[in-house]
Write an enzyme that holds these catalytic residues in place. Structure first.
Site, mmCIF file in Angstrom:
data_model
loop_
_atom_site.group_PDB
_atom_site.id
_atom_site.type_symbol
_atom_site.label_atom_id
_atom_site.label_comp_id
_atom_site.label_asym_id
_atom_site.label_seq_id
_atom_site.Cartn_x
_atom_site.Cartn_y
_atom_site.Cartn_z
ATOM 1 N N LYS A 112 0.861 -1.048 0.061
ATOM 2 C CA LYS A 112 -0.032 0.067 -0.099
ATOM 3 C C LYS A 112 0.799 1.211 -0.031
ATOM 4 C CE LYS A 112 -4.304 -2.241 1.580
ATOM 5 N NZ LYS A 112 -3.823 -3.737 1.652
HETATM 6 C C1 LIG Z 1 -4.570 -4.752 1.260
HETATM 7 C C2 LIG Z 1 -3.923 -5.848 1.183
HETATM 8 C C3 LIG Z 1 -4.208 -7.002 0.273
HETATM 9 C C4 LIG Z 1 -5.398 -6.911 -0.621
HETATM 10 O O1 LIG Z 1 -5.044 -6.145 -1.662
HETATM 11 P P1 LIG Z 1 -6.407 -5.285 -2.398
HETATM 12 O O2 LIG Z 1 -6.075 -4.319 -3.447
HETATM 13 O O3 LIG Z 1 -7.267 -5.026 -1.399
HETATM 14 O O4 LIG Z 1 -7.303 -6.629 -3.124
HETATM 15 C C5 LIG Z 1 -3.466 -8.021 0.140
HETATM 16 N N1 LIG Z 1 -2.282 -8.422 0.984
HETATM 17 C C6 LIG Z 1 -2.059 -7.366 1.946
HETATM 18 C C7 LIG Z 1 -0.752 -7.520 2.712
HETATM 19 C C8 LIG Z 1 -2.592 -6.149 1.880
HETATM 20 O O5 LIG Z 1 -1.993 -5.194 2.829
#
Ligand SMILES: *Cc1c(COP(=O)(O)O)cnc(C)c1O
Length: 470
Positions: A112
């Site tokens: 993120k």
């Molecule tokens: C947010 C997240 C996901 C999922 O990603 P999306 O874009 O919501 O599908 C998967 N793995 C981790 C570690 C995350 O923080």
């Protein structure tokens, strides 16, 4: 570039307007009116670019004249300087033709950061230009909150309030949020679960009357278009390193809200030669049931070792469905409204179209732990549980062994200790910049599971902030 709502309301909006809101006023999500597309020659010419220069090539068409090119370059460069690896998103080999794209070298150790480091700086830039302030309000089950705080805390024009469910995030995740310094940073531990937090946030967005007149709320959850945009870049980066556009590649993506894999779908639509796109899910498998069985129906939420994928309904899936329904907003709106009440399916030809683009798998906690321990034994590589689900899903769905399968490694294993412990392995150390995380001072307020209490808190905090400003 202009953006429209999937629900068909309103007029087309600019990049700046889309950045400053999140959700469209009619409840839909913003998508570009038209996607740019890149020729093979153009993609091939990017082969030797740095991550930052590649990002500029990929995202510039979406931003248009909202920023000067040199401003955009400064923002992207600054966003990725704090990443702990010179490649920003290093690609490493697991087995033959099987790779990991490590997306966890940013400040908060999850993918993120790729988007939120940029989003914070973009906001700051636009707000300074407009002499405007905004309030960021978000709910988190863990990773989004810390990445948003880290990305936005430097902005003097932003006050940021993050709600997390009290006692229901891991200690590392909580400390990553509550130890972020800054007068403009507020953590609220809500006496409820993640859904309660999300409900409060949604209600606050739909009635913003508790805010001062000149202020508006901005959403930083994964429905914000700027986040999707920044995630397209690493699909291009990984594929180019493995010989694209002269060669096809496949991706397996640990999926929760469908933001990350939707960016991969866009990369493919824009001309990147992607063979398979694998939606990797845990026991919360609505997307897997839809893709493999044409069954779109909600079940109970299960708590798993991969909490960032514990999601009942993936909000960004609406963006893909909009395309699947031929961009027919009426059909999409009808589907979204009915989906909260009944089991849905799409027409046979639509379902075939889904299966042409996506493969999927659902991986249990038990298998997740097995993959973690086997990978540690076989390759001396520690996977976080989300990534392990991606690796296993890639293996389960693979069609052509000649095409490289790249799993997106979405988090550092030190973030999610439970699965690692169950797999019988020692926990890895936190990277140097977080080594003293457990000694840092925490700041957060515990608050009732109640919209009125939360909005009163925000309004009081904003009042104090205003008094302190010159
Ligand atoms: C947010 C997240 C996901 C999922 O990603 P999306 O874009 O919501 O599908 C998967 N793995 C981790 C570690 C995350 O923080």
């Amino acid at each position: 570039m202009k953006y429209i709502s999937t629900r068909g309301g309103g007029t087309p909006q600019s990049f700046e307007q889309v950045l400053l809101t999140g959700l469209a006023p009619d409840g839909g999500l913003y998508v570009p009116v038209e996607l740019p597309s890149f020729s093979s020659e153009q993609i091939a010419s990017w082969r030797d670019l740095s991550y930052v220069d590649l990002a500029l090539e990929v995202i510039s068409p979406f931003i248009g004249d909202a920023l000067y090119p040199e401003e955009l370059k400064r923002i992207i460069t600054e966003s990725y300087t704090d990443f702990g690896h010179p490649d920003v998103a290093p690609l490493i080999t697991l087995r033959e033709n099987e790779y990991l794209l490590e997306l966890y070298h940013g400040p908060t150790l999850a993918f993120k950061d790729f988007a939120l480091q940029v989003l914070g700086r973009l906001l700051d830039h636009v707000l300074t230009k407009n002499d405007q302030r905004v309030v960021i309000l978000g709910a988190t089950s863990g990773d989004t909150g810390s990445a948003a705080l880290e990305g936005c805390r430097h902005s003097e024009r932003v006050d940021i309030f993050i709600l997390h469910p009290h006692h229901r995030v891991s200690e590392v995740q909580r400390r990553q949020m509550t130890t972020v310094p800054g007068e403009n940073v507020f953590n609220l531990a809500v006496e409820g679960n993640f859904d309660d937090c999300q409900r409060i946030v949604k209600a606050a967005f739909s009635d913003q009357s508790f805010l001062p007149d000149d202020c508006q709320l901005v959403a930083v959850n994964s429905i914000n278009w700027a986040r999707i945009l920044m995630q397209i870049v690493y699909y291009f980066a990984a594929a180019l390193r493995l010989g694209a556009p002269d060669r096809q590649v496949s991706f397996s993506v640990p999926t929760g809200n469908f933001g990350d894999i939707y960016a991969g779908y866009l990369a493919k639509q824009m001309g990147l030669p992607v063979d398979q796109l694998v939606v990797a899910t845990n026991q919360n498998d609505i997307l897997h049931r839809f893709i493999s069985n044409n069954d779109y129906s909600k079940t109970q939420l299960s708590k798993t070792y991969s909490p960032s994928m514990d999601i009942l309904v993936s909000s960004n899936f609406e963006r893909y469905l909009f395309d699947l329904f031929g961009r027919d907003s009426a059909q999409l709106t009808d589907f979204m409204l009915r989906s909260s009440k009944e089991r849905l399916s799409v027409s046979e030809s639509q379902w075939q179209a889904v299966k042409e683009i996506f493969d999927s798998a659902s991986v249990s906690d038990e298998t997740t732990c097995r993959v973690i321990s086997e990978t540690a034994a076989e390759l001396d590589k520690l996977l976080d549980p989300h990534t392990a689900i991606g690796v296993e899903s890639g293996r389960l769905t693979r069609k052509n062994p000649q095409v490289p399968m790249i799993t997106l490694a979405t988090a550092h294993p030190a973030k999610f200790s439970e699965a690692i412990t169950v797999a019988g392995l020692d926990l890895p150390e936190l990277p140097a910049h977080l080594a003293d995380l457990f000694e840092r001072e925490e700041r957060y307020s515990v608050i009732a599971n109640d919209l009125g209490e939360v909005s009163a808190f925000i309004s009081a905090a904003l009042g104090q902030q205003a008094l302190m400003r010159p």
